[in-house]
Design a protein around this motif. Structure first.
Motif, short mmCIF file in Angstrom:
data_model
loop_
_atom_site.label_atom_id
_atom_site.label_comp_id
_atom_site.label_asym_id
_atom_site.label_seq_id
_atom_site.Cartn_x
_atom_site.Cartn_y
_atom_site.Cartn_z
N ASP A 88 2.10 -14.65 -18.94
CA ASP A 88 0.77 -14.50 -18.12
C ASP A 88 0.34 -15.97 -18.03
O ASP A 88 -0.17 -16.48 -18.77
N ARG A 89 0.53 -16.44 -16.80
CA ARG A 89 0.18 -17.84 -16.31
C ARG A 89 -1.18 -18.30 -16.67
O ARG A 89 -1.53 -19.22 -17.06
N GLU A 90 -2.15 -17.52 -16.31
CA GLU A 90 -3.61 -17.51 -16.30
C GLU A 90 -3.85 -17.69 -17.81
O GLU A 90 -4.71 -18.39 -18.13
N ALA A 91 -3.53 -16.78 -18.59
CA ALA A 91 -3.55 -16.62 -20.08
C ALA A 91 -3.03 -17.83 -20.52
O ALA A 91 -3.69 -18.58 -21.60
N LEU A 92 -2.10 -18.40 -20.27
CA LEU A 92 -1.45 -19.78 -20.99
C LEU A 92 -2.14 -21.06 -20.56
O LEU A 92 -2.48 -21.50 -21.40
N ILE A 93 -2.62 -20.83 -19.28
CA ILE A 93 -3.74 -21.98 -19.06
C ILE A 93 -5.04 -21.82 -19.77
O ILE A 93 -5.50 -22.91 -20.38
N THR A 94 -5.53 -20.80 -20.12
CA THR A 94 -6.70 -20.51 -20.81
C THR A 94 -6.49 -20.79 -22.28
O THR A 94 -7.37 -21.50 -23.01
N VAL A 95 -5.35 -20.40 -22.93
CA VAL A 95 -4.97 -20.96 -24.33
C VAL A 95 -4.79 -22.20 -24.39
O VAL A 95 -5.44 -23.04 -25.43
N GLU A 96 -4.43 -23.21 -23.32
CA GLU A 96 -4.21 -24.56 -23.59
C GLU A 96 -5.46 -25.21 -23.55
O GLU A 96 -5.98 -26.08 -24.06
N THR A 97 -6.13 -24.59 -22.57
CA THR A 97 -7.64 -25.18 -22.31
C THR A 97 -8.41 -25.17 -23.32
O THR A 97 -9.14 -26.08 -23.99
N GLU A 98 -8.58 -23.76 -24.19
CA GLU A 98 -9.22 -23.81 -25.32
C GLU A 98 -9.03 -24.34 -26.62
O GLU A 98 -9.89 -24.98 -27.22
N LEU A 99 -7.57 -24.22 -26.67
CA LEU A 99 -6.95 -24.88 -28.06
C LEU A 99 -7.20 -26.55 -27.93
O LEU A 99 -7.35 -27.20 -29.02
N PHE A 100 -7.00 -27.03 -26.83
CA PHE A 100 -7.13 -28.40 -26.43
C PHE A 100 -8.55 -28.99 -27.22
O PHE A 100 -8.58 -30.04 -27.79
N ARG A 101 -9.60 -28.32 -26.43
CA ARG A 101 -10.86 -28.58 -26.88
C ARG A 101 -11.17 -28.37 -28.20
O ARG A 101 -11.65 -29.04 -29.26
N LEU A 102 -10.77 -27.15 -28.77
CA LEU A 102 -11.01 -26.97 -30.31
C LEU A 102 -10.27 -27.67 -31.23
O LEU A 102 -11.21 -28.01 -32.28
N VAL A 103 -9.24 -28.51 -31.11
CA VAL A 103 -8.60 -29.46 -31.84
C VAL A 103 -9.20 -30.81 -31.71
O VAL A 103 -8.87 -31.69 -32.63
N GLY A 104 -10.19 -31.13 -30.63
CA GLY A 104 -10.78 -32.24 -30.62
C GLY A 104 -10.33 -33.33 -29.64
O GLY A 104 -10.55 -34.21 -29.73
N PHE A 105 -9.15 -32.85 -28.88
CA PHE A 105 -8.67 -33.80 -27.98
C PHE A 105 -9.53 -34.01 -26.79
O PHE A 105 -9.45 -35.31 -26.33
N GLY A 106 -10.23 -33.25 -26.42
CA GLY A 106 -11.10 -33.29 -25.25
C GLY A 106 -11.42 -31.95 -24.57
O GLY A 106 -10.82 -30.88 -25.16
N THR A 107 -12.10 -32.04 -23.51
CA THR A 107 -12.38 -30.73 -22.64
C THR A 107 -11.37 -30.96 -21.63
O THR A 107 -11.45 -31.74 -20.56
#
Length: 185
Positions: A88-107
């Motif tokens: 699911d492409r939307e879900a993939l983008i959501t996972v990337e978005t949330e985990l990128f922020r969660l690990v501290g890379f940025g928003t």
């Protein structure tokens, strides 16, 4: 501890004693894991040494090393995200978005995606990499830019390149990356 332990979703409670006055650390959760893999937390002084200081010592060639390291990280991250979100492409983008922020890379925010042309526009606020170079007056992302390109190479199924067109290091509000298919020589 008894009160917290009595809550429905709490499995275990441990009371930690201070190492010394003013310092308490958890010594029971080693190794730290994230999604079943060992994880490491890097403070700014550590990643500044890895990114900025090494770049100063090694010169512009290190910028290429950072980009291609980021590219590999992005590809591997996509595969991990696919295990979570499926196809699911939307879900993939959501996972990337949330985990990128969660690990501290940025928003991280995907502004646009064009699957037919294999193009995307991504914005990153508070990039951990580019904050190291604020005031330099030019785009500075290599590692994160590579991560974006690598992630989208898997998302689109073709080798991609990311160009940074805005950057907090040059005074912009956010870093912006244009992603497009890599041109073959």
């Amino acid at each position: 501890a008894r009160e917290v332990g009595g809550l429905g979703d709490v499995e275990d409670v441990k009371v930690l004693k201070p190492v010394f006055d003013g310092l308490t650390v958890c010594n029971t959760l080693f190794p730290l894991t994230f999604f079943g893999e060992r994880a490491v937390i890097l403070r700014r002084t550590i990643y500044e040494a890895l990114i900025r200081r090494m770049r100063e010592r090694m010169g512009t060639g290190y910028m290429a090393i950072l980009y291609y390291t980021g590219y590999e990280i992005g590809k591997m991250a996509y595969e991990a995200h696919r295990r979570i979100a499926g196809e699911d492409r939307e879900a993939l983008i959501t996972v990337e978005t949330e985990l990128f922020r969660l690990v501290g890379f940025g928003t991280f925010r995907v502004e646009s995606v064009n699957p037919e042309e294999k193009r995307a526009v991504v914005r990153v606020w508070n990039s951990f990499e580019c904050e190291l170079f604020k005031g330099t007056g030019q785009p500075q992302s290599n590692l994160v830019r590579g991560m974006v390109a690598g992630w989208f190479s898997r998302f689109f199924g073709v080798e991609t390149y990311a160009k940074e067109v805005k950057c907090i290091a040059k005074g912009d509000e956010y870093c912006e990356f244009n992603v497009f298919p890599k041109r073959r020589p």
